[in-house]
Scaffold this active site. Structure first.
Site, mmCIF file in Angstrom:
data_model
loop_
_atom_site.group_PDB
_atom_site.id
_atom_site.type_symbol
_atom_site.label_atom_id
_atom_site.label_comp_id
_atom_site.label_asym_id
_atom_site.label_seq_id
_atom_site.Cartn_x
_atom_site.Cartn_y
_atom_site.Cartn_z
ATOM 1 C CE LYS A 181 21.789 56.638 65.784
ATOM 2 N NZ LYS A 181 23.224 56.942 65.874
ATOM 3 C CG ASP A 189 24.663 54.535 68.025
ATOM 4 O OD1 ASP A 189 25.161 53.434 68.308
ATOM 5 O OD2 ASP A 189 24.572 54.972 66.857
ATOM 6 C CE LYS A 220 27.087 51.973 65.756
ATOM 7 N NZ LYS A 220 26.853 53.426 65.714
ATOM 8 C CG ASP A 245 38.343 48.861 75.879
ATOM 9 O OD1 ASP A 245 39.218 47.991 76.114
ATOM 10 O OD2 ASP A 245 38.595 50.070 75.825
ATOM 11 C CB THR A 301 23.441 49.349 58.139
ATOM 12 O OG1 THR A 301 23.644 50.519 58.936
ATOM 13 C CG2 THR A 301 22.385 48.493 58.788
ATOM 14 N NE ARG A 318 23.442 60.138 56.441
ATOM 15 C CZ ARG A 318 24.375 59.314 55.960
ATOM 16 N NH1 ARG A 318 25.379 59.787 55.257
ATOM 17 N NH2 ARG A 318 24.287 58.010 56.177
HETATM 18 O O1 C5P Z 1 21.690 59.270 58.312
HETATM 19 P P1 C5P Z 1 21.377 57.828 58.535
HETATM 20 O O2 C5P Z 1 19.877 57.542 58.546
HETATM 21 O O3 C5P Z 1 22.148 56.902 57.617
HETATM 22 O O4 C5P Z 1 21.889 57.548 60.023
HETATM 23 C C1 C5P Z 1 21.907 56.281 60.593
HETATM 24 C C2 C5P Z 1 22.375 56.381 62.002
HETATM 25 O O5 C5P Z 1 22.379 55.073 62.559
HETATM 26 C C3 C5P Z 1 23.785 56.943 62.166
HETATM 27 O O6 C5P Z 1 23.768 57.723 63.343
HETATM 28 C C4 C5P Z 1 24.649 55.707 62.344
HETATM 29 O O7 C5P Z 1 25.743 55.940 63.190
HETATM 30 C C5 C5P Z 1 23.680 54.740 63.013
HETATM 31 N N1 C5P Z 1 23.950 53.315 62.855
HETATM 32 C C6 C5P Z 1 24.052 52.685 61.629
HETATM 33 N N2 C5P Z 1 24.304 51.334 61.545
HETATM 34 C C7 C5P Z 1 24.412 50.619 62.654
HETATM 35 C C8 C5P Z 1 24.304 51.228 63.911
HETATM 36 C C9 C5P Z 1 24.058 52.594 63.968
HETATM 37 O O8 C5P Z 1 23.920 53.334 60.610
HETATM 38 N N3 C5P Z 1 24.577 49.292 62.554
#
Ligand code: C5P
Length: 242
Positions: free
Chosen positions: A37, A64, A66, A69, A126, A218
């Site tokens: 991603k 991603d 998002k 607009d 989230t 992460r």
């Molecule tokens: O590091 P982590 O596992 O928290 O990363 C989650 C990834 O998913 C990040 O790149 C974040 O931008 C993305 N994301 C999210 N919640 C959403 C959509 C995308 O955490 N609803």
């Protein structure tokens, strides 16, 4: 006829400062060709070149960004993103039905090959919780009702699926049908800290609740052993699905 590209089951979020760091991470760990991603941080630094580099190395890409607009702008932006030949793209569902439909039109216009990218809509991030929804956004509905409402709105306007938390998968599948795709970030293995994510669950729970794909950042990129963490998360997810 224009077909739709497919969704992979595990995307590693390449939340790195630049292309060099992202490619080094993949190469030094031998994570060749895994689904990834690419988010705002990396794309805004490197632009389409990071997508080209990853495609050249065989990675399937969830871009991603998002989008949110006015419909015309989103349509034209999606046309350009489709021409990058990425596999999955997304918009914020809160941009409204007309905007979601415009995103879908743009993708169709921009897909030169016979397949267009999968269109997802973000219901609620989230990192959002009920208190933020009520106190900051003045939305008085329950978080889960907002999420399933936005999922249905997205489906009615041509999205192929949504990005949602594990807690919402079942409800969305019930409302929109099993074939409506759910992609789930906010994944943490049980022993880990949540960092800034507020609605988290384990890979096993995500699989058990029937999500189509998970996004993990992460936990893998900052792991001492990214390869074994990647494999363990993949296994746990698969195990949950059975
Ligand atoms: O590091 P982590 O596992 O928290 O990363 C989650 C990834 O998913 C990040 O790149 C974040 O931008 C993305 N994301 C999210 N919640 C959403 C959509 C995308 O955490 N609803």
């Amino acid at each position: 006829m224009l077909t739709i590209k497919s969704v992979d089951s595990l995307y590693v979020a390449l939340d790195f400062e630049n292309k060099r760091q992202a490619l080094d991470f993949l190469e030094s760990n031998g994570l060749y060709g895994i689904p990834v991603k690419v988010g705002m941080e990396l794309f805004y630094k490197e632009g389409p070149s990071v997508v080209h580099e990853l495609k050249k190395r065989g990675h399937s890409i969830f871009l991603d960004l998002k989008l949110h607009d006015i419909p015309q702008t989103v349509r034209k932006a999606m046309k350009n993103l489709a021409s990058l030949d990425v596999d999955v793209v997304n918009v914020h569902a809160s941009g409204g039905g007309e905007m979601i439909a415009a995103a879908r039109e743009g993708l169709e216009e921009g897909s030169e090959t016979s397949s267009r990218p999968v269109l997802l809509a973000v219901t609620q991030l989230t990192s959002t919780n009920q208190a933020m929804l009520t106190e900051e956004l003045l939305i008085s509905h329950k978080l889960e009702d907002c999420v399933s409402h936005l999922a249905q709105l997205s489906q009615e306007n041509g999205a192929d699926g949504v990005v949602c938390s594990v807690k919402e998968i079942k409800q969305i599948k019930r409302r929109c049908g099993e074939r409506f795709i759910t992609v789930t970030p906010g994944i943490r293995r049980i022993e880990e800290s949540h960092q800034d994510q507020k609605r988290v669950a384990s890979p096993f729970e995500a699989g058990k609740d029937g999500t189509d794909a998970i996004v993990v950042g992460r936990s893998i990129t900052q792991s001492k052993d990214p390869v074994s963490t990647y494999q363990q998360i993949k296994e746990e997810f698969k195990h949950g699905k059975h």
